[in-house]
Design an enzyme around this catalytic site. Sequence first.
Site, mmCIF file in Angstrom:
data_model
loop_
_atom_site.group_PDB
_atom_site.id
_atom_site.type_symbol
_atom_site.label_atom_id
_atom_site.label_comp_id
_atom_site.label_asym_id
_atom_site.label_seq_id
_atom_site.Cartn_x
_atom_site.Cartn_y
_atom_site.Cartn_z
ATOM 1 N N GLU A 96 18.389 6.547 89.938
ATOM 2 C CA GLU A 96 18.410 6.936 88.553
ATOM 3 C C GLU A 96 19.317 7.675 88.140
ATOM 4 O OE1 GLU A 96 13.655 8.245 88.548
ATOM 5 O OE2 GLU A 96 15.135 9.723 88.640
ATOM 6 N N GLU A 107 14.317 -3.182 93.217
ATOM 7 C CA GLU A 107 14.086 -4.533 93.295
ATOM 8 C C GLU A 107 15.389 -5.169 93.353
ATOM 9 O OE1 GLU A 107 12.282 -2.248 91.942
ATOM 10 O OE2 GLU A 107 10.174 -3.140 91.560
ATOM 11 N N CYS A 139 9.052 -4.156 87.461
ATOM 12 C CA CYS A 139 9.102 -4.157 85.941
ATOM 13 C C CYS A 139 9.542 -5.548 85.510
ATOM 14 C CB CYS A 139 10.190 -3.189 85.546
ATOM 15 S SG CYS A 139 11.777 -3.392 85.954
#
Length: 181
Positions: A96, A107, A139
Amino acid sequence: ATTSDETLGVRSGPGKSRPHPAVIEVEYTSRDSAADPPPSGSLFGVTDRIDTVDRDSLVAAALDARDRAYVPYSGCRRGAAVATSDGAVVTGAIVENVSLGLAMCAERVALFTTVTSGARPVALAVASPRTDGTLTFPCGACVQVALELGGSDLVVIAASVDGDRHECTVGELLPHGPKKG
């Protein structure tokens, strides 16, 4: 002369070369895929080697990768593992950033590392806590990258930390995704 990249912990030079630390060598039996041309529809083409992937080990590698997640904002540890065409397992963890657009999903870390190591993705496992009571799948951006690099037949395994998991293909997750012309 020996060179060193302290960020990755990789040393190179005469007799010093070793794989990226996210690459885990695993052995499995498979047919020689070099004789068979890769199918179309992806950057590299997914081979029939998916039948040789140990799904339990792949999910375990994704769960282990969660320990390397950098999540000071969400606290949502997520790990990924890619089984490659050459028998390795490549892991990734979410990273992050206070600027959300600069964060990188686990991923994509694993998929990009797979490609830069010269391999092809055969299967992708993701491990994270459940969201809204259900398994957490990749996502949209990660599914699109998986489609580009592994094709619509790339196997995706979503796993929770409590042991539940579900397997599908990228094509099932993104049936009408943009494809190369």
